[in-house]
Design an enzyme around this catalytic site. Structure first.
Site, PDB file in Angstrom:
ATOM      1  N   PRO A  20      -3.753   7.259  -1.971  1.00  0.00           N
ATOM      2  CA  PRO A  20      -4.134   7.965  -1.073  1.00  0.00           C
ATOM      3  C   PRO A  20      -2.947   8.875  -0.442  1.00  0.00           C
ATOM      4  CG  PRO A  20      -3.932   5.601  -0.270  1.00  0.00           C
ATOM      5  CD  PRO A  20      -3.713   5.731  -1.708  1.00  0.00           C
ATOM      6  N   LYS A  51      -5.364  -0.096  -1.520  1.00  0.00           N
ATOM      7  CA  LYS A  51      -4.574   0.341  -2.379  1.00  0.00           C
ATOM      8  C   LYS A  51      -3.209  -0.207  -2.423  1.00  0.00           C
ATOM      9  CE  LYS A  51      -7.119   3.951  -3.954  1.00  0.00           C
ATOM     10  NZ  LYS A  51      -7.567   4.345  -5.319  1.00  0.00           N
TER      11      LYS A  51
END
Length: 108
Positions: A20, A51
């Site tokens: 991201p 993540k």
């Protein structure tokens, strides 16, 4: 070689800038605490979206010419990108935590 879950746009097949990634613009000068903010924001994003932090990109442009509601009071505009990882719950979590970090700079 990109990791298998690195950000690839499913429509174009192109690599995303960061997956991201957070792009934040503010009209406030963040001074020497800017890098500290960026590192904290990176941790928030990785944790909230599940993540690895090694995939997270954070870009902050401070001292920008921005008005909000017709006023030039302290403010920030941010865009969070992540393929298939953002939902209502974690979007709210990231927004709340980034907003809390921005309070240190007088940004409500």
């Amino acid at each position: 070689q990109l990791p298998a879950d690195k950000g690839i746009d499913p429509e174009t097949g192109e690599v995303c800038a960061g997956d991201p990634s957070l792009v934040l613009n503010t009209n406030v000068g963040m001074g020497i605490k800017k890098r500290e903010f960026m590192k904290a924001a990176s941790k928030v994003i990785a944790s909230a979206l599940g993540k690895p932090e090694s995939y997270v990109a954070v870009s902050v442009s401070d001292d920008q010419h921005i008005i909000w509601g017709g006023e030039d009071t302290p403010c920030a505009l941010g865009t969070l990108h992540s393929l298939g990882s953002i939902n209502l719950q974690n979007n709210g979590q990231v927004s709340a935590q980034i907003s809390k970090l921005l309070l240190e700079f007088g940004i409500p």
